[in-house]
Design a protein around this motif. Structure first.
Motif, PDB file in Angstrom:
ATOM      1  N   ASN A 155       0.820  -1.212   0.000  1.00 47.04           N
ATOM      2  CA  ASN A 155       0.000   0.000   0.000  1.00 47.04           C
ATOM      3  C   ASN A 155       0.855   1.264   0.000  1.00 47.04           C
ATOM      4  OD1 ASN A 155      -2.539  -1.334   0.092  1.00 47.04           O
ATOM      5  ND2 ASN A 155      -2.193  -1.782   2.252  1.00 47.04           N
ATOM      6  N   ALA A 156       2.142   1.124   0.247  1.00 47.90           N
ATOM      7  CA  ALA A 156       3.081   2.248   0.166  1.00 47.90           C
ATOM      8  C   ALA A 156       3.771   2.173  -1.190  1.00 47.90           C
ATOM      9  CB  ALA A 156       4.107   2.174   1.294  1.00 47.90           C
ATOM     10  N   VAL A 157       3.475   3.123  -2.057  1.00 50.14           N
ATOM     11  CA  VAL A 157       4.015   3.087  -3.416  1.00 50.14           C
ATOM     12  C   VAL A 157       5.449   3.612  -3.413  1.00 50.14           C
ATOM     13  CG1 VAL A 157       3.733   3.943  -5.779  1.00 50.14           C
ATOM     14  CG2 VAL A 157       1.727   3.340  -4.398  1.00 50.14           C
ATOM     15  N   LYS A 158       6.327   2.877  -4.085  1.00 48.53           N
ATOM     16  CA  LYS A 158       7.726   3.267  -4.169  1.00 48.53           C
ATOM     17  C   LYS A 158       8.023   3.875  -5.536  1.00 48.53           C
ATOM     18  CE  LYS A 158       7.186  -0.140  -2.188  1.00 48.53           C
ATOM     19  NZ  LYS A 158       6.100  -0.686  -1.319  1.00 48.53           N
ATOM     20  N   VAL A 159       9.052   4.714  -5.586  1.00 46.31           N
ATOM     21  CA  VAL A 159       9.449   5.331  -6.849  1.00 46.31           C
ATOM     22  C   VAL A 159      10.969   5.326  -6.946  1.00 46.31           C
ATOM     23  CG1 VAL A 159       9.364   7.668  -5.853  1.00 46.31           C
ATOM     24  CG2 VAL A 159       9.250   7.378  -8.332  1.00 46.31           C
ATOM     25  N   ALA A 160      11.471   5.064  -8.156  1.00 47.99           N
ATOM     26  CA  ALA A 160      12.902   5.168  -8.453  1.00 47.99           C
ATOM     27  C   ALA A 160      13.093   6.339  -9.403  1.00 47.99           C
ATOM     28  CB  ALA A 160      13.412   3.878  -9.081  1.00 47.99           C
ATOM     29  N   ARG A 161      14.133   7.152  -9.154  1.00 53.24           N
ATOM     30  CA  ARG A 161      14.351   8.375  -9.932  1.00 53.24           C
ATOM     31  C   ARG A 161      15.679   8.332 -10.680  1.00 53.24           C
ATOM     32  NH1 ARG A 161      14.204  13.746  -6.659  1.00 53.24           N
ATOM     33  NH2 ARG A 161      15.992  12.775  -5.650  1.00 53.24           N
ATOM     34  N   ALA A 162      15.724   9.075 -11.784  1.00 52.85           N
ATOM     35  CA  ALA A 162      16.985   9.341 -12.475  1.00 52.85           C
ATOM     36  C   ALA A 162      17.712  10.461 -11.739  1.00 52.85           C
ATOM     37  CB  ALA A 162      16.706   9.743 -13.923  1.00 52.85           C
ATOM     38  N   HIS A 163      18.984  10.707 -12.094  1.00 48.25           N
ATOM     39  CA  HIS A 163      19.734  11.793 -11.470  1.00 48.25           C
ATOM     40  C   HIS A 163      19.061  13.147 -11.710  1.00 48.25           C
ATOM     41  CE1 HIS A 163      22.982   9.298 -10.139  1.00 48.25           C
ATOM     42  NE2 HIS A 163      23.293   8.891 -11.352  1.00 48.25           N
ATOM     43  N   SER A 164      18.332  13.254 -12.793  1.00 42.71           N
ATOM     44  CA  SER A 164      17.642  14.507 -13.123  1.00 42.71           C
ATOM     45  C   SER A 164      16.400  14.736 -12.276  1.00 42.71           C
ATOM     46  CB  SER A 164      17.226  14.485 -14.597  1.00 42.71           C
ATOM     47  OG  SER A 164      16.273  13.452 -14.830  1.00 42.71           O
ATOM     48  N   ARG A 178      13.742  12.819 -12.744  1.00 42.56           N
ATOM     49  CA  ARG A 178      12.646  12.213 -13.487  1.00 42.56           C
ATOM     50  C   ARG A 178      12.359  10.804 -12.959  1.00 42.56           C
ATOM     51  NH1 ARG A 178      12.261  14.447 -18.829  1.00 42.56           N
ATOM     52  NH2 ARG A 178      12.233  16.730 -18.613  1.00 42.56           N
ATOM     53  N   ALA A 179      11.103  10.433 -12.956  1.00 44.67           N
ATOM     54  CA  ALA A 179      10.717   9.100 -12.483  1.00 44.67           C
ATOM     55  C   ALA A 179      11.155   8.029 -13.464  1.00 44.67           C
ATOM     56  CB  ALA A 179       9.203   9.029 -12.296  1.00 44.67           C
ATOM     57  N   LEU A 180      11.746   6.961 -12.941  1.00 49.64           N
ATOM     58  CA  LEU A 180      12.068   5.791 -13.744  1.00 49.64           C
ATOM     59  C   LEU A 180      10.931   4.777 -13.678  1.00 49.64           C
ATOM     60  CD1 LEU A 180      15.792   5.322 -12.673  1.00 49.64           C
ATOM     61  CD2 LEU A 180      14.953   6.240 -14.851  1.00 49.64           C
ATOM     62  N   TYR A 181      10.384   4.584 -12.476  1.00 51.16           N
ATOM     63  CA  TYR A 181       9.288   3.628 -12.312  1.00 51.16           C
ATOM     64  C   TYR A 181       8.644   3.821 -10.948  1.00 51.16           C
ATOM     65  CZ  TYR A 181       6.586  -0.669 -12.806  1.00 51.16           C
ATOM     66  OH  TYR A 181       5.553  -1.568 -12.929  1.00 51.16           O
ATOM     67  N   PHE A 182       7.362   3.515 -10.876  1.00 51.73           N
ATOM     68  CA  PHE A 182       6.608   3.469  -9.627  1.00 51.73           C
ATOM     69  C   PHE A 182       6.159   2.023  -9.420  1.00 51.73           C
ATOM     70  CE2 PHE A 182       6.056   7.717 -11.274  1.00 51.73           C
ATOM     71  CZ  PHE A 182       6.070   8.553 -10.171  1.00 51.73           C
ATOM     72  N   SER A 183       6.169   1.561  -8.183  1.00 51.33           N
ATOM     73  CA  SER A 183       5.746   0.184  -7.932  1.00 51.33           C
ATOM     74  C   SER A 183       5.252  -0.001  -6.508  1.00 51.33           C
ATOM     75  CB  SER A 183       6.900  -0.787  -8.185  1.00 51.33           C
ATOM     76  OG  SER A 183       6.486  -2.132  -8.013  1.00 51.33           O
ATOM     77  N   ARG A 184       4.374  -0.980  -6.357  1.00 45.93           N
ATOM     78  CA  ARG A 184       3.970  -1.395  -5.013  1.00 45.93           C
ATOM     79  C   ARG A 184       4.994  -2.365  -4.421  1.00 45.93           C
ATOM     80  NH1 ARG A 184      -1.073   0.309  -4.007  1.00 45.93           N
ATOM     81  NH2 ARG A 184      -2.370   0.912  -5.787  1.00 45.93           N
ATOM     82  N   ALA A 185       5.858  -2.908  -5.276  1.00 43.52           N
ATOM     83  CA  ALA A 185       6.923  -3.801  -4.826  1.00 43.52           C
ATOM     84  C   ALA A 185       8.092  -2.981  -4.299  1.00 43.52           C
ATOM     85  CB  ALA A 185       7.383  -4.681  -5.993  1.00 43.52           C
ATOM     86  N   PRO A 186       8.969  -3.603  -3.506  1.00 51.45           N
ATOM     87  CA  PRO A 186      10.132  -2.881  -2.981  1.00 51.45           C
ATOM     88  C   PRO A 186      11.174  -2.651  -4.071  1.00 51.45           C
ATOM     89  CG  PRO A 186      10.135  -5.152  -2.195  1.00 51.45           C
ATOM     90  CD  PRO A 186       8.845  -4.956  -2.925  1.00 51.45           C
ATOM     91  N   ILE A 187      11.255  -1.424  -4.571  1.00 51.12           N
ATOM     92  CA  ILE A 187      12.272  -1.070  -5.561  1.00 51.12           C
ATOM     93  C   ILE A 187      13.105   0.086  -5.029  1.00 51.12           C
ATOM     94  CG2 ILE A 187      10.997  -1.875  -7.579  1.00 51.12           C
ATOM     95  CD1 ILE A 187      10.215   1.089  -8.080  1.00 51.12           C
ATOM     96  N   PRO A 188      14.418   0.075  -5.298  1.00 54.69           N
ATOM     97  CA  PRO A 188      15.187  -0.994  -5.940  1.00 54.69           C
ATOM     98  C   PRO A 188      15.363  -2.195  -5.004  1.00 54.69           C
ATOM     99  CG  PRO A 188      16.664   0.714  -5.170  1.00 54.69           C
ATOM    100  CD  PRO A 188      15.279   1.229  -4.943  1.00 54.69           C
ATOM    101  N   TRP A 189      15.638  -3.351  -5.595  1.00 51.91           N
ATOM    102  CA  TRP A 189      15.829  -4.578  -4.830  1.00 51.91           C
ATOM    103  C   TRP A 189      17.308  -4.726  -4.508  1.00 51.91           C
ATOM    104  CZ3 TRP A 189      12.601  -7.914  -2.518  1.00 51.91           C
ATOM    105  CH2 TRP A 189      13.136  -9.131  -2.063  1.00 51.91           C
ATOM    106  N   ASP A 190      17.619  -4.767  -3.218  1.00 53.11           N
ATOM    107  CA  ASP A 190      19.007  -4.940  -2.786  1.00 53.11           C
ATOM    108  C   ASP A 190      19.332  -6.432  -2.857  1.00 53.11           C
ATOM    109  OD1 ASP A 190      21.438  -5.183  -1.383  1.00 53.11           O
ATOM    110  OD2 ASP A 190      20.975  -3.460  -0.110  1.00 53.11           O
TER     111      ASP A 190
END
Length: 266
Positions: free
Chosen positions: A147-156, A158-170
């Protein structure tokens, strides 16, 4: 700085009665007032030149009449809040370059500074179709909570992706046990958006995307169709919204202690 001083945007609050967990959520009583009135008041403390509530239920319009709130009645069949905002932008005859901020109708404690920030974020990036906010994730429970949406960003930004899964995966650390390193790699998405009116018009013509349908995240429609989303780190903490009866009890306790200046009405 000059751009922020000249910032001009419209805040729109989508409010629907249908909620599986909290039926009639916009009209739930908080300190003697409906929840949507608190959200409208918070938005009114921002720098928005206009605050509009968008609803498909006449009961919400009637509940807001004593406050002098501007209400736009919208069609009930919209598949997402963004589609509903597109109808509002058309109804208000907004120009293509007008900025529209979507303020969620279940966040009666949203800081006005965040509303201003997301509008300024979009204004500062002419190449982005949308802007939104995020904040660091500091506990494993939030990272693995769908239920907590995660987001990964570029250096700029800008959004790379949104997910309900844990991203990035360590890969290495999570193989041993779920734990967070001391890094800012993990970000929780805050569900407030700014759009240009021209993009809202284009969005409603886009077919819902596969990623959007899988994750049930409408912002993925924009990404999968190739549109850029700018993501800024929130300038201050964002209190949780109201999704459960427990959330409602917490918010009632907090709001009972607050006092608001009155917003001028026309």
């Amino acid at each position: 700085m000059a751009a922020e001083e000249n910032l001009d945007f419209v805040a729109v609050i989508p409010a629907r009665m249908n909620s599986s967990r909290l039926p009639g959520k916009p009209l739930l009583d908080i300190a003697g007032e409906p929840m949507v009135a608190h959200v409208w008041r918070r938005a009114g403390l921002s720098r928005a030149s206009r605050v509009v509530v968008a609803t498909d239920d006449v009961r919400i319009r009637e509940a807001l009449t004593p406050y002098g709130a501007e209400v736009v009645m919208t069609r009930p069949e919209h598949p997402s809040g963004t589609d509903r905002l597109a109808e509002v932008a058309t109804h208000l005859a907004l120009g293509d370059d007008a900025l529209v901020v979507n303020v969620q109708g279940d966040e009666p404690l949203i800081p006005p500074a965040l509303i201003d920030q997301v509008a300024a974020c979009l204004a500062a990036d002419p190449g982005a179709a949308m802007a939104t906010l995020a904040e660091p994730i500091v506990d494993v429970e939030t990272l693995f909570n769908p239920n907590a949406v995660k987001v990964a960003r570029a250096h700029s930004g800008r959004a790379l992706y949104f997910s309900r899964a844990p991203i990035p995966w360590d890969r290495d650390a999570f193989a041993r046990r779920p734990t967070l390193l001391e890094t800012d790699a993990w970000l929780r998405h805050i569900g407030i958006y700014a759009y240009r009116a021209s993009f809202l018009n284009a969005f409603q013509e886009m077919a819902p995307s596969q990623l959007e349908q899988l994750e049930q995240l409408e912002q993925l429609r924009a990404l999968q169709h190739g549109h850029a989303i700018q993501v800024a780190l929130a300038c201050e903490p964002n209190p949780a919204g109201v999704d459960t009866p427990e959330d409602l009890a917490k918010v009632r306790s907090l709001i009972a202690r607050l006092e608001y200046p009155a917003r001028e009405t026309m």
